[in-house]
Scaffold this active site. Structure first.
Site, PDB file in Angstrom:
ATOM      1  N   CYS A 272       5.696  -4.792  -9.802  1.00  0.00           N
ATOM      2  CA  CYS A 272       4.676  -4.867  -8.740  1.00  0.00           C
ATOM      3  C   CYS A 272       5.329  -5.658  -7.626  1.00  0.00           C
ATOM      4  CB  CYS A 272       3.431  -5.581  -9.261  1.00  0.00           C
ATOM      5  SG  CYS A 272       2.278  -6.100  -7.963  1.00  0.00           S
ATOM      6  N   THR A 273       5.226  -5.152  -6.403  1.00  0.00           N
ATOM      7  CA  THR A 273       5.970  -5.784  -5.307  1.00  0.00           C
ATOM      8  C   THR A 273       5.487  -7.209  -5.016  1.00  0.00           C
ATOM      9  OG1 THR A 273       4.529  -4.616  -3.739  1.00  0.00           O
ATOM     10  CG2 THR A 273       6.653  -3.618  -4.237  1.00  0.00           C
ATOM     11  N   HIS A 274       4.230  -7.488  -5.364  1.00  0.00           N
ATOM     12  CA  HIS A 274       3.747  -8.865  -5.181  1.00  0.00           C
ATOM     13  C   HIS A 274       4.560  -9.864  -6.007  1.00  0.00           C
ATOM     14  CE1 HIS A 274       0.222  -7.006  -3.342  1.00  0.00           C
ATOM     15  NE2 HIS A 274      -0.246  -8.212  -3.025  1.00  0.00           N
TER      16      HIS A 274
ATOM     17  N   TYR B 128      -5.137  -3.197  -5.652  1.00  0.00           N
ATOM     18  CA  TYR B 128      -5.290  -1.796  -6.064  1.00  0.00           C
ATOM     19  C   TYR B 128      -5.257  -1.679  -7.595  1.00  0.00           C
ATOM     20  CZ  TYR B 128      -4.061   0.172  -1.377  1.00  0.00           C
ATOM     21  OH  TYR B 128      -4.017   0.549  -0.059  1.00  0.00           O
ATOM     22  N   GLY B 129      -4.613  -2.646  -8.221  1.00  0.00           N
ATOM     23  CA  GLY B 129      -4.239  -2.507  -9.626  1.00  0.00           C
ATOM     24  C   GLY B 129      -5.392  -2.358 -10.599  1.00  0.00           C
TER      25      GLY B 129
ATOM     26  N   CYS C 159       4.609  -0.221  -2.798  1.00  0.00           N
ATOM     27  CA  CYS C 159       3.598  -0.597  -3.785  1.00  0.00           C
ATOM     28  C   CYS C 159       3.758   0.338  -4.978  1.00  0.00           C
ATOM     29  CB  CYS C 159       2.216  -0.425  -3.157  1.00  0.00           C
ATOM     30  SG  CYS C 159       0.852  -0.679  -4.304  1.00  0.00           S
ATOM     31  N   ASN C 160       4.018  -0.226  -6.135  1.00  0.00           N
ATOM     32  CA  ASN C 160       4.180   0.616  -7.328  1.00  0.00           C
ATOM     33  C   ASN C 160       2.879   1.331  -7.677  1.00  0.00           C
ATOM     34  OD1 ASN C 160       6.966  -0.213  -8.747  1.00  0.00           O
ATOM     35  ND2 ASN C 160       6.102  -1.966  -7.677  1.00  0.00           N
ATOM     36  N   THR C 161       1.764   0.605  -7.561  1.00  0.00           N
ATOM     37  CA  THR C 161       0.478   1.176  -7.961  1.00  0.00           C
ATOM     38  C   THR C 161       0.135   2.389  -7.096  1.00  0.00           C
ATOM     39  OG1 THR C 161      -0.199  -1.071  -8.509  1.00  0.00           O
ATOM     40  CG2 THR C 161      -1.933   0.579  -8.432  1.00  0.00           C
TER      41      THR C 161
ATOM     42  N   ASP D 109       1.507  -1.427   1.687  1.00  0.00           N
ATOM     43  CA  ASP D 109       1.215  -1.943   0.344  1.00  0.00           C
ATOM     44  C   ASP D 109      -0.275  -2.269   0.319  1.00  0.00           C
ATOM     45  OD1 ASP D 109       1.606  -3.124  -2.257  1.00  0.00           O
ATOM     46  OD2 ASP D 109       1.617  -5.098  -1.327  1.00  0.00           O
ATOM     47  N   SER D 110      -0.780  -2.557  -0.874  1.00  0.00           N
ATOM     48  CA  SER D 110      -2.175  -3.006  -0.971  1.00  0.00           C
ATOM     49  C   SER D 110      -2.359  -4.335  -0.243  1.00  0.00           C
ATOM     50  CB  SER D 110      -2.553  -3.189  -2.436  1.00  0.00           C
ATOM     51  OG  SER D 110      -1.749  -4.210  -3.008  1.00  0.00           O
TER      52      SER D 110
HETATM   53  N1  DGL Z   1       1.876  -4.576  -4.815  1.00  0.00           N
HETATM   54  C1  DGL Z   1       1.259  -3.606  -5.635  1.00  0.00           C
HETATM   55  C2  DGL Z   1       2.249  -2.947  -6.603  1.00  0.00           C
HETATM   56  O1  DGL Z   1       3.436  -2.948  -6.377  1.00  0.00           O
HETATM   57  C3  DGL Z   1      -0.008  -3.859  -6.351  1.00  0.00           C
HETATM   58  C4  DGL Z   1      -0.835  -5.066  -6.265  1.00  0.00           C
HETATM   59  C5  DGL Z   1      -2.296  -4.709  -6.387  1.00  0.00           C
HETATM   60  O2  DGL Z   1      -2.854  -4.376  -5.352  1.00  0.00           O
HETATM   61  O3  DGL Z   1      -2.859  -4.726  -7.493  1.00  0.00           O
HETATM   62  O4  DGL Z   1       1.843  -2.383  -7.591  1.00  0.00           O
END
Ligand code: DGL
Length: 286
Positions: free
Chosen positions: A193-195, A52-53, A83-85, A20-21
């Site tokens: 977003c996984t966060h 990453y977003g 990570c979705n992004t 993930d990021s």
């Molecule tokens: N955890 C990441 C996601 O699922 C993104 C968070 C980020 O780095 O902006 O999209």
């Protein structure tokens, strides 16, 4: 303290790479370990380059490739982009360049369609994910008759990276991002977003008991189990392990793991092949 070697261990069962990021994918790793408790996992938090977003697609693709190359060198037998992004921006590229099975994520818009009764769904995700063609396609394919409110959440993943799950600043951001959708009648919130899985309690408290929160980590774990169904057996039942790497400060990831009740040693990811979207000075021609 001894840290795991970055060299592949001969004779050790081949690991599953998860990245993930930053720390968000740890919410997915939890589901993966619960589903596959005998597997050996390698988790990479690219916290040195999070979030990453708000970055360019080229940057996210470059980072995803750098991390995937590391996991491939560790002889990963499968990879999960937690990570979705990174998934919506880089999964297709990674699948072209790496032969191993790659499980990727996308916001759980399809399951949300089954959960909503008011026919209003709020999707929380990074700006990059919200703007991605993948989200547009999901809305087109599954959103008939449902109002889908797409809410970018800049700053929210950073709060989670800091471990600030319920600080006043986090609460303010959640209020700004969640309340308008609730006021428009959303009864289902997609954690895209996984966060944000680490903010579940806060979001649930804000939204109230009549609102359903949807996130896909259990489905991702099922998908990984299906992908591995034909792979050779792993270690003894329940004897699975996880090793943790970061491109950020080791102490930060270690502190986060401790805070979520999963303390473990952390290694620094070797940075060769690291990618930057910052322009480099042109070299004089020879
Ligand atoms: N955890 C990441 C996601 O699922 C993104 C968070 C980020 O780095 O902006 O999209």
């Amino acid at each position: 303290m001894a840290f795991p070697s970055t060299r592949p261990q001969l004779g050790a069962p081949r690991p599953i790479g998860v990245f993930d990021s930053g720390v968000g994918g740890l919410s997915v790793l939890r589901a993966l370990r619960a589903r596959l408790p005998s597997e050996r996992f390698l988790y990479v938090a690219d916290s040195g380059h999070a979030p990453y977003g708000d970055r360019t697609t080229a940057f996210v693709r470059g980072r995803a490739e750098a991390v995937a190359a590391f996991l491939a060198r560790q002889q990963a037998k499968a990879m999960v982009i937690a990570c979705n992004t990174a998934s919506v921006q880089a999964a297709a590229d990674l699948r072209r360049t790496h032969a191993l099975p790659i499980v990727a994520m996308e916001p759980a818009i399809k399951p949300a369609m089954h959960a909503t009764r008011t026919r209003v769904v709020l999707v929380l995700a990074t700006t990059a994910t919200i703007r991605s063609p993948s989200v547009a396609r999901l809305c087109r394919e599954h959103g008939a008759g449902v109002r889908i409110l797409l809410q970018p959440c800049p700053g929210l993943a950073d709060q989670v990276e800091r471990g600030a799950f319920c600080s006043p600043a986090t609460r303010r951001l959640l209020h700004d991002y969640v309340s308008p959708g609730l006021a428009q009648g959303a009864d289902t919130v997609v954690l895209g977003c996984t966060h944000y899985a680490f903010l579940r309690q806060e979001i649930a408290a804000l939204a109230g008991p009549s609102v359903t929160l949807v996130e896909p980590s259990a489905a991702i774990a099922r998908q990984l189990a299906a992908v591995l169904a034909d792979a050779p057996p792993v270690s003894a039942p329940g004897a699975g392990t996880a090793a943790f790497y970061t491109t950020g400060a080791r102490a930060d990831l270690a502190a986060f793991l401790g805070a979520i009740g999963e303390p473990a040693p952390v290694c620094t990811l070797p940075e060769e092949g690291a990618f930057s979207d910052r322009p480099t000075a042109a070299r004089p021609r020879a």
